[in-house]
Design an enzyme around this catalytic site. Sequence first.
Site, PDB file in Angstrom:
ATOM      1  N   ASP A  49     -13.324  -0.773   1.040  1.00 38.89           N
ATOM      2  CA  ASP A  49     -13.429  -1.952   0.098  1.00 38.89           C
ATOM      3  C   ASP A  49     -14.372  -3.002   0.893  1.00 38.89           C
ATOM      4  O   ASP A  49     -14.255  -4.360   0.657  1.00 38.89           O
ATOM      5  CB  ASP A  49     -12.085  -2.730  -0.092  1.00 38.89           C
ATOM      6  CG  ASP A  49     -11.276  -3.076   1.163  1.00 38.89           C
ATOM      7  OD1 ASP A  49     -11.595  -2.679   2.120  1.00 38.89           O
ATOM      8  OD2 ASP A  49     -10.477  -3.908   0.754  1.00 38.89           O
TER       9      ASP A  49
ATOM     10  N   ASP B  92     -16.138   0.072   4.945  1.00 36.10           N
ATOM     11  CA  ASP B  92     -15.014   0.764   4.694  1.00 36.10           C
ATOM     12  C   ASP B  92     -14.949   0.820   3.298  1.00 36.10           C
ATOM     13  O   ASP B  92     -15.626   0.357   2.569  1.00 36.10           O
ATOM     14  CB  ASP B  92     -13.862   0.270   5.606  1.00 36.10           C
ATOM     15  CG  ASP B  92     -13.213  -1.168   5.023  1.00 36.10           C
ATOM     16  OD1 ASP B  92     -13.977  -1.803   4.268  1.00 36.10           O
ATOM     17  OD2 ASP B  92     -11.952  -1.443   4.758  1.00 36.10           O
TER      18      ASP B  92
ATOM     19  N   ASP C  10     -14.509  -4.779   3.820  1.00 37.95           N
ATOM     20  CA  ASP C  10     -14.233  -5.736   4.547  1.00 37.95           C
ATOM     21  C   ASP C  10     -14.296  -5.652   5.889  1.00 37.95           C
ATOM     22  O   ASP C  10     -14.048  -6.272   6.758  1.00 37.95           O
ATOM     23  CB  ASP C  10     -12.883  -6.471   4.020  1.00 37.95           C
ATOM     24  CG  ASP C  10     -11.802  -5.754   3.855  1.00 37.95           C
ATOM     25  OD1 ASP C  10     -11.826  -4.435   4.546  1.00 37.95           O
ATOM     26  OD2 ASP C  10     -10.542  -6.041   3.540  1.00 37.95           O
ATOM     27  N   ARG C  11     -14.568  -4.296   6.522  1.00 40.35           N
ATOM     28  CA  ARG C  11     -14.751  -3.947   7.670  1.00 40.35           C
ATOM     29  C   ARG C  11     -16.247  -3.282   7.961  1.00 40.35           C
ATOM     30  O   ARG C  11     -16.543  -2.707   7.195  1.00 40.35           O
ATOM     31  CB  ARG C  11     -13.711  -2.433   8.154  1.00 40.35           C
ATOM     32  CG  ARG C  11     -12.346  -2.895   8.209  1.00 40.35           C
ATOM     33  CD  ARG C  11     -11.538  -1.567   8.346  1.00 40.35           C
ATOM     34  NE  ARG C  11     -10.447  -2.135   9.075  1.00 40.35           N
ATOM     35  CZ  ARG C  11      -9.677  -1.264   9.689  1.00 40.35           C
ATOM     36  NH1 ARG C  11      -9.726  -0.005   9.935  1.00 40.35           N
ATOM     37  NH2 ARG C  11      -8.056  -1.662  10.102  1.00 40.35           N
TER      38      ARG C  11
ATOM     39  N   SER D 219      -8.184   0.024   0.689  1.00 38.70           N
ATOM     40  CA  SER D 219      -9.063  -0.414   1.732  1.00 38.70           C
ATOM     41  C   SER D 219      -9.796   0.827   2.401  1.00 38.70           C
ATOM     42  O   SER D 219     -10.451   1.550   1.743  1.00 38.70           O
ATOM     43  CB  SER D 219      -8.346  -1.204   2.925  1.00 38.70           C
ATOM     44  OG  SER D 219      -9.188  -1.505   3.951  1.00 38.70           O
ATOM     45  N   HIS D 220      -9.346   1.213   3.481  1.00 39.33           N
ATOM     46  CA  HIS D 220      -9.891   2.349   4.562  1.00 39.33           C
ATOM     47  C   HIS D 220      -9.024   3.551   4.234  1.00 39.33           C
ATOM     48  O   HIS D 220      -9.385   4.728   4.847  1.00 39.33           O
ATOM     49  CB  HIS D 220     -10.270   1.962   5.812  1.00 39.33           C
ATOM     50  CG  HIS D 220      -8.902   1.425   6.552  1.00 39.33           C
ATOM     51  ND1 HIS D 220      -8.755   0.224   6.396  1.00 39.33           N
ATOM     52  CD2 HIS D 220      -8.062   2.145   7.121  1.00 39.33           C
ATOM     53  CE1 HIS D 220      -7.532  -0.008   7.040  1.00 39.33           C
ATOM     54  NE2 HIS D 220      -6.959   1.188   7.654  1.00 39.33           N
TER      55      HIS D 220
ATOM     56  N   LYS E 161      -3.888  -6.364  -2.540  1.00 43.62           N
ATOM     57  CA  LYS E 161      -3.857  -7.485  -1.743  1.00 43.62           C
ATOM     58  C   LYS E 161      -3.729  -8.912  -2.591  1.00 43.62           C
ATOM     59  O   LYS E 161      -4.497  -8.846  -3.531  1.00 43.62           O
ATOM     60  CB  LYS E 161      -5.141  -7.823  -0.778  1.00 43.62           C
ATOM     61  CG  LYS E 161      -5.293  -6.550   0.215  1.00 43.62           C
ATOM     62  CD  LYS E 161      -6.849  -6.689   0.859  1.00 43.62           C
ATOM     63  CE  LYS E 161      -6.961  -5.533   1.914  1.00 43.62           C
ATOM     64  NZ  LYS E 161      -8.315  -5.456   2.415  1.00 43.62           N
TER      65      LYS E 161
ATOM     66  N   HIS F 109     -12.998  -6.155  11.076  1.00 44.35           N
ATOM     67  CA  HIS F 109     -13.054  -7.594  10.237  1.00 44.35           C
ATOM     68  C   HIS F 109     -13.682  -8.713  10.986  1.00 44.35           C
ATOM     69  O   HIS F 109     -13.229  -9.100  12.020  1.00 44.35           O
ATOM     70  CB  HIS F 109     -11.588  -8.017  10.008  1.00 44.35           C
ATOM     71  CG  HIS F 109     -10.836  -6.958   9.171  1.00 44.35           C
ATOM     72  ND1 HIS F 109     -10.668  -7.036   7.713  1.00 44.35           N
ATOM     73  CD2 HIS F 109     -10.126  -5.683   9.462  1.00 44.35           C
ATOM     74  CE1 HIS F 109     -10.046  -6.152   7.227  1.00 44.35           C
ATOM     75  NE2 HIS F 109      -9.424  -5.229   8.246  1.00 44.35           N
TER      76      HIS F 109
ATOM     77  N   ARG G 129       0.800  -1.213   0.010  1.00 39.45           N
ATOM     78  CA  ARG G 129      -0.042  -0.078   0.195  1.00 39.45           C
ATOM     79  C   ARG G 129       0.867   1.171  -0.259  1.00 39.45           C
ATOM     80  O   ARG G 129       1.889   1.190   0.735  1.00 39.45           O
ATOM     81  CB  ARG G 129      -0.735  -0.079   1.221  1.00 39.45           C
ATOM     82  CG  ARG G 129      -1.926   0.892   0.956  1.00 39.45           C
ATOM     83  CD  ARG G 129      -3.150   0.442   2.195  1.00 39.45           C
ATOM     84  NE  ARG G 129      -3.667  -0.585   2.427  1.00 39.45           N
ATOM     85  CZ  ARG G 129      -4.492  -1.006   3.216  1.00 39.45           C
ATOM     86  NH1 ARG G 129      -5.006  -0.074   4.341  1.00 39.45           N
ATOM     87  NH2 ARG G 129      -5.249  -2.204   3.442  1.00 39.45           N
TER      88      ARG G 129
END
Length: 461
Positions: free
Chosen positions: A241, A239, A243-244, A105-106, A115, A326, A17
């Site tokens: 993407d 979030d 996943d949270r 992600s966030h 990922k 998660h 990232r």
Amino acid sequence: MVIIALPEKIFREYDIRGVVDEDLTDDGVRNLGKAAAVTFLRDNIEEVIVGRDIRLSSERFFNVLAEGLLSSGVNIIDIGVVPTPVFYFAAKKWDKQGGIIITASHNSAEFNGFKILRGEGTIYGEDIRELHSIIVDGRFREGKGSLIKRDVRDEYIDYLCENIDIKRPVKFAIDGGNGTAGIVALDIFRKLGLEPVELFMRPDGNFPNHHPDPTVEHNLIDLKAAVAEGGLELGIGFDGDSDRIGVIDEEGNVLWGDALLALYARDMLKNNPGATVIFEVKCSRSLDEDIRNYGGNPIMWKTGHSLLKKKMRDENALLAGEMSGHQFFSDRYFGYDDAIYAALRLLEIVSKREKPLSDFYREFSKYKSTPEIRIECEDARKFDIVREVSDHFKKTNRVMDVDGARVDFEEGWGLIRASNTQPALVFRFEAETEKALIAIREEFSRVLEKFKLDTSSLFDS
Ligand SMILES: [Zn+2]
């Protein structure tokens, strides 16, 4: 020939990232594709799934990443713009062993990242750092891959709707944070007969409304207002993407990852007595007690989603979760962290519950605790400090050292661990009373004195 590599620092513990154009350049990302191809082909993976989030740079990086993979002889199934869990879903459903999802992600809009799925799960640690050395050494392969486009969206929506049982139309608000959730979540809710109050569901890589991270309380202000104004039963945030998950009850109290996991575990244990539930060292003592009370087998484990997923497979656990939102379901699902699925499981539970969520919130939050506290500390020292603190307390207290040191006291516990992603030490404290909570922090602060760190923030909250 000079090989353009991405900077080593962006090859982190769980993903890659960095800042677009500063760390992430087209040439660098193309070479990342080539390096990933080398590792896929070595494992006899000739066809991989590639997806991307809604960030402004994601399509551009998709194109160069694909060039790198194709020119090395790897075939691509392009699933387009999707939430990260939909990418995992495609891999499971189509039985593919490799893939890359382009997402930060966030993180805020200037970031992007990757990922990588290979074999059993997302790669981490050494497997990520290996990609950097393959690039630096120029150990690439040549070949000619092909690319096909395949849509997974409808399959995902149908699967989730068929495998969830919502008893009544729950009243809730949903905040997509302008991330990827909007691509699938609304269609799923509608199909299930749910009509949430919608906030920021339109994907927008500028994230114009708030940071796409619902596990930071500041980002829940709009959601809280919507729940209060509408007299709703709960609010759910995703979030960037998806996943949270972040959740608030009807009073606006935040149900952090440990509380949510307890709620899921109670429900799951009804049909699976004795099942194993895994959670990270930062979780409340309440969670451990709750899982036991409801007949489950709690296991405390290391922080980090890749590590939790691996432990879950090793222990045949049905559930796992982190404070960071998660949540992993192997019970009725595939074991990866999918916040959209987690939202549905929560709505299913709420649709069967007689009491409001705040009732559970109060029952679960019987201990006083601090949030996660970070103190700056050089990478070179952080692990030694944790070891010394651990050794010190081991002489007098029970210490769990699966990840850092979680020190048990009569009335609570204190945790010190080295961050995997930052030059920092991470702390959290919990106790039965305010007084004990202060006493435990004072004890830690005394032990830390000789390291000359700025420990004042231990007492901030
Ligand atoms: Zn995420």
